[in-house]
Motif scaffolding. Structure first.
Motif, PDB file in Angstrom:
ATOM      1  N   VAL A 240      43.230  35.394  39.875  1.00 44.48           N
ATOM      2  CA  VAL A 240      43.134  34.900  41.257  1.00 44.48           C
ATOM      3  C   VAL A 240      43.071  36.024  42.282  1.00 44.48           C
ATOM      4  CG1 VAL A 240      44.312  32.728  40.724  1.00 44.48           C
ATOM      5  CG2 VAL A 240      45.655  34.704  41.515  1.00 44.48           C
ATOM      6  N   GLY A 241      43.452  37.246  41.898  1.00 45.95           N
ATOM      7  CA  GLY A 241      43.502  38.315  42.880  1.00 45.95           C
ATOM      8  C   GLY A 241      43.192  39.675  42.302  1.00 45.95           C
ATOM      9  N   LEU A 242      42.698  40.578  43.168  1.00 45.25           N
ATOM     10  CA  LEU A 242      42.365  41.941  42.765  1.00 45.25           C
ATOM     11  C   LEU A 242      42.701  42.870  43.926  1.00 45.25           C
ATOM     12  CD1 LEU A 242      39.075  43.120  41.080  1.00 45.25           C
ATOM     13  CD2 LEU A 242      39.952  44.304  43.083  1.00 45.25           C
ATOM     14  N   TYR A 243      43.425  43.931  43.608  1.00 42.11           N
ATOM     15  CA  TYR A 243      43.755  44.952  44.607  1.00 42.11           C
ATOM     16  C   TYR A 243      43.191  46.272  44.143  1.00 42.11           C
ATOM     17  CZ  TYR A 243      46.638  48.155  47.449  1.00 42.11           C
ATOM     18  OH  TYR A 243      47.080  49.148  48.290  1.00 42.11           O
ATOM     19  N   ASN A 244      42.227  46.810  44.908  1.00 43.18           N
ATOM     20  CA  ASN A 244      41.642  48.104  44.597  1.00 43.18           C
ATOM     21  C   ASN A 244      42.289  49.155  45.482  1.00 43.18           C
ATOM     22  OD1 ASN A 244      40.055  50.199  43.684  1.00 43.18           O
ATOM     23  ND2 ASN A 244      38.285  49.658  44.941  1.00 43.18           N
ATOM     24  N   VAL A 245      43.093  50.032  44.904  1.00 40.79           N
ATOM     25  CA  VAL A 245      43.807  51.024  45.698  1.00 40.79           C
ATOM     26  C   VAL A 245      42.934  52.225  46.053  1.00 40.79           C
ATOM     27  CG1 VAL A 245      45.966  50.355  44.592  1.00 40.79           C
ATOM     28  CG2 VAL A 245      44.747  52.343  43.745  1.00 40.79           C
ATOM     29  N   GLY A 246      41.745  52.334  45.420  1.00 39.50           N
ATOM     30  CA  GLY A 246      40.891  53.487  45.658  1.00 39.50           C
ATOM     31  C   GLY A 246      39.475  53.106  46.017  1.00 39.50           C
ATOM     32  N   GLY A 247      38.500  53.802  45.415  1.00 34.51           N
ATOM     33  CA  GLY A 247      37.094  53.595  45.738  1.00 34.51           C
ATOM     34  C   GLY A 247      36.356  52.837  44.656  1.00 34.51           C
ATOM     35  N   GLY A 248      35.030  52.965  44.681  1.00 40.45           N
ATOM     36  CA  GLY A 248      34.200  52.277  43.698  1.00 40.45           C
ATOM     37  C   GLY A 248      34.054  50.794  43.944  1.00 40.45           C
TER      38      GLY A 248
ATOM     39  N   GLY B  56      39.697  53.179  37.101  1.00 42.04           N
ATOM     40  CA  GLY B  56      38.251  53.218  37.286  1.00 42.04           C
ATOM     41  C   GLY B  56      37.731  54.544  37.781  1.00 42.04           C
ATOM     42  N   HIS B  57      38.646  55.501  38.028  1.00 38.17           N
ATOM     43  CA  HIS B  57      38.286  56.841  38.485  1.00 38.17           C
ATOM     44  C   HIS B  57      37.386  56.815  39.725  1.00 38.17           C
ATOM     45  CE1 HIS B  57      39.390  57.391  34.183  1.00 38.17           C
ATOM     46  NE2 HIS B  57      40.088  58.378  34.711  1.00 38.17           N
ATOM     47  N   ASP B  58      37.591  55.793  40.563  1.00 35.07           N
ATOM     48  CA  ASP B  58      36.873  55.681  41.837  1.00 35.07           C
ATOM     49  C   ASP B  58      35.356  55.630  41.668  1.00 35.07           C
ATOM     50  OD1 ASP B  58      39.163  55.526  43.278  1.00 35.07           O
ATOM     51  OD2 ASP B  58      39.041  57.519  44.180  1.00 35.07           O
ATOM     52  N   THR B  59      34.873  55.117  40.541  1.00 34.20           N
ATOM     53  CA  THR B  59      33.429  55.019  40.333  1.00 34.20           C
ATOM     54  C   THR B  59      33.022  53.556  40.225  1.00 34.20           C
ATOM     55  OG1 THR B  59      33.522  55.083  37.905  1.00 34.20           O
ATOM     56  CG2 THR B  59      33.447  57.200  39.074  1.00 34.20           C
ATOM     57  N   ALA B  60      31.866  53.237  40.784  1.00 31.57           N
ATOM     58  CA  ALA B  60      31.370  51.867  40.719  1.00 31.57           C
ATOM     59  C   ALA B  60      31.083  51.447  39.285  1.00 31.57           C
ATOM     60  CB  ALA B  60      30.105  51.743  41.574  1.00 31.57           C
TER      61      ALA B  60
ATOM     62  N   VAL C  30      32.113  44.417  43.449  1.00 36.20           N
ATOM     63  CA  VAL C  30      31.249  43.384  44.017  1.00 36.20           C
ATOM     64  C   VAL C  30      30.226  42.919  42.985  1.00 36.20           C
ATOM     65  CG1 VAL C  30      29.513  42.922  45.778  1.00 36.20           C
ATOM     66  CG2 VAL C  30      31.574  44.195  46.374  1.00 36.20           C
ATOM     67  N   ARG C  31      29.654  43.869  42.268  1.00 41.54           N
ATOM     68  CA  ARG C  31      28.629  43.511  41.281  1.00 41.54           C
ATOM     69  C   ARG C  31      29.208  42.635  40.177  1.00 41.54           C
ATOM     70  NH1 ARG C  31      25.985  46.992  37.257  1.00 41.54           N
ATOM     71  NH2 ARG C  31      27.170  48.732  38.124  1.00 41.54           N
ATOM     72  N   ALA C  32      30.405  42.976  39.706  1.00 37.77           N
ATOM     73  CA  ALA C  32      31.031  42.177  38.648  1.00 37.77           C
ATOM     74  C   ALA C  32      31.348  40.766  39.129  1.00 37.77           C
ATOM     75  CB  ALA C  32      32.297  42.871  38.157  1.00 37.77           C
ATOM     76  N   LEU C  33      31.836  40.635  40.354  1.00 37.70           N
ATOM     77  CA  LEU C  33      32.151  39.313  40.902  1.00 37.70           C
ATOM     78  C   LEU C  33      30.891  38.482  41.100  1.00 37.70           C
ATOM     79  CD1 LEU C  33      34.848  40.303  43.571  1.00 37.70           C
ATOM     80  CD2 LEU C  33      35.253  39.143  41.400  1.00 37.70           C
ATOM     81  N   CYS C  34      29.820  39.116  41.573  1.00 38.83           N
ATOM     82  CA  CYS C  34      28.567  38.387  41.778  1.00 38.83           C
ATOM     83  C   CYS C  34      27.993  37.908  40.452  1.00 38.83           C
ATOM     84  CB  CYS C  34      27.560  39.273  42.500  1.00 38.83           C
ATOM     85  SG  CYS C  34      27.951  39.591  44.245  1.00 38.83           S
TER      86      CYS C  34
ATOM     87  N   GLY D 238      42.134  54.608  41.109  1.00 42.87           N
ATOM     88  CA  GLY D 238      41.265  55.744  40.836  1.00 42.87           C
ATOM     89  C   GLY D 238      41.810  56.666  39.764  1.00 42.87           C
ATOM     90  N   GLY D 239      43.082  56.550  39.444  1.00 42.29           N
ATOM     91  CA  GLY D 239      43.688  57.416  38.441  1.00 42.29           C
ATOM     92  C   GLY D 239      45.048  57.891  38.893  1.00 42.29           C
ATOM     93  N   GLN D 240      45.604  58.840  38.176  1.00 38.47           N
ATOM     94  CA  GLN D 240      46.952  59.309  38.441  1.00 38.47           C
ATOM     95  C   GLN D 240      46.996  60.624  39.205  1.00 38.47           C
ATOM     96  OE1 GLN D 240      49.204  57.038  37.617  1.00 38.47           O
ATOM     97  NE2 GLN D 240      47.492  55.880  36.778  1.00 38.47           N
ATOM     98  N   LEU D 241      45.856  61.090  39.694  1.00 42.12           N
ATOM     99  CA  LEU D 241      45.826  62.394  40.359  1.00 42.12           C
ATOM    100  C   LEU D 241      46.082  62.303  41.862  1.00 42.12           C
ATOM    101  CD1 LEU D 241      42.834  64.064  38.486  1.00 42.12           C
ATOM    102  CD2 LEU D 241      45.258  64.630  38.282  1.00 42.12           C
ATOM    103  N   TYR D 242      45.904  61.114  42.438  1.00 39.20           N
ATOM    104  CA  TYR D 242      46.208  60.927  43.850  1.00 39.20           C
ATOM    105  C   TYR D 242      47.566  60.254  43.976  1.00 39.20           C
ATOM    106  CZ  TYR D 242      41.340  61.896  45.145  1.00 39.20           C
ATOM    107  OH  TYR D 242      40.119  62.492  45.344  1.00 39.20           O
ATOM    108  N   ARG D 243      48.522  60.952  44.555  1.00 38.93           N
ATOM    109  CA  ARG D 243      49.834  60.339  44.746  1.00 38.93           C
ATOM    110  C   ARG D 243      49.738  59.148  45.698  1.00 38.93           C
ATOM    111  NH1 ARG D 243      55.805  62.140  44.530  1.00 38.93           N
ATOM    112  NH2 ARG D 243      54.962  63.349  42.818  1.00 38.93           N
TER     113      ARG D 243
END
Length: 347
Positions: free
Chosen positions: A244-252, A222-226, A257-261, A189-194
């Motif tokens: 082969v892998g994706l780790y989303n540490v935040g939201g969005g 991605g600033h937690d946006t879809a 899902v849309r990109a993968l579909c 989501g960015g660098q503002l959330y520790r």
């Protein structure tokens, strides 16, 4: 504990009649929320021996959460409101524009009027936010950081999960799910959330030590946006045939899902995300997500209120870590974990 409080003692301290105390204690109607909380607060203060510390008025807690931050945050606000209705404290939730430190700092400073006993907020890593917390502290309004810690600020504690441990857990799962190697991307989501930084740090640390067959491409903001997550992941998919892998540490997550579909890769890439919601639950069931690292928002709200009340009554600060659960399609319960019964808060 000094013993059971008598009705007359409670009535004197709460400045109400004995009949009102009796109605509150036995759960009868025709008592306002404010009066009910005054009575419960007085009862608690007498029985704990802390009645001389503060006035018997009900505690007022302000909660500031990011606006438009997704279903988990909306549910967290709902939990705070429900716990506030139990009679332990008056809780008011407010929202601040997501990922805007200046706006959060203004919201915090506005809590220095004397109305609020404690402010609970999701911290952003920014000097303006720290200055606002210091301002409130100087005015006798303590602050509790929630979900994301704020080191080097005068807060009374932190309630949230261990971000580094969560990230290392994601690394372990990714290593097991992708045994043949390949490239992995981190979406943040960015660098503002520790908390996001800690998750990323833990993930990288584990892969570097224990999953060397996986290569981390980059960290995408991605600033937690879809919308931004969709745009960034679509670009990465086009340029990275070995993903082969994706780790989303935040939201969005919906953008992911849309990109993968669109790329017909919903069963080809291991996706690890955070927080079980109706949407992420659906993605797990469909096999688009493989793992969800979940933190119980109801437990988060309960423990945050407990820390605040313990500080107000006993003057004790505390850091509480909420456990991280690993959720897969195989251990989904028949109903959402958020529908569990409210736990009682200590008076």
């Amino acid at each position: 504990m000094t013993g059971r409080a008598r009705i007359k003692e409670i009535a004197n301290l709460a400045n109400v009649g004995s009949a009102t105390v009796d109605r509150v204690i036995h759960g009868r109607s025709h008592v306002s929320d404010t009066t009910r909380q005054k009575v419960l607060q007085a009862k608690s203060a007498i029985e704990s021996g802390a009645w001389t510390v503060r006035s018997p008025r009900p505690w007022h807690l302000k909660v500031i959460l990011p606006e438009m931050a997704g279903l988990s945050t909306e549910y967290l606000a709902q939990c705070f409101n429900e716990f506030g209705a139990l009679g332990n404290a008056i809780v008011e939730c407010a929202f601040s524009p997501k990922l805007e430190p200046a706006a959060l700092a203004r919201k915090l400073r506005n809590c220095g009027s004397g109305k609020w006993d404690v402010v609970i907020f999701q911290a952003l890593e920014d000097p303006r936010v720290r200055d606002a917390v210091s301002y409130l502290n100087n005015r006798g309004v303590p602050c509790l950081s929630l979900l994301s810690p704020l080191p080097n600020a005068p807060v009374i504690g932190f309630v949230g999960s261990d971000g580094r441990a969560a990230g290392r857990t994601a690394g372990l799962l990714m290593g097991l799910a992708c045994p043949h190697g390949g490239e992995v991307v981190i979406i943040s989501g960015g660098q503002l959330y520790r908390s996001h930084e800690n998750r990323e740090m833990g993930f990288r640390s584990y892969l570097r030590s224990h999953a060397k067959h996986l290569k981390i491409l980059e960290t995408v903001l991605g600033h937690d946006t879809a919308e931004q997550n969709h745009e960034n992941l679509s670009r990465i998919i086009r340029n990275t045939p070995g993903l082969v892998g994706l780790y989303n540490v935040g939201g969005g997550n919906e953008g992911i899902v849309r990109a993968l579909c669109e790329a017909n890769l919903t069963s080809e890439i291991c996706v690890i995300a955070h927080n079980l919601t109706p949407r992420t639950r659906s993605h797990l069931g469909e096999g688009i997500f493989q793992f969800i690292l979940h933190q119980d928002m109801r437990l988060m709200a309960e423990r945050a209120i407990n820390v605040c009340l313990n500080y107000l009554i006993n003057g004790q600060s505390d850091n509480i870590h909420v456990p991280v659960e690993i959720i897969t399609r195989e251990n989904l319960e028949p109903r959402d974990s958020g529908q569990q019964t409210l736990n009682s808060l200590p008076q």
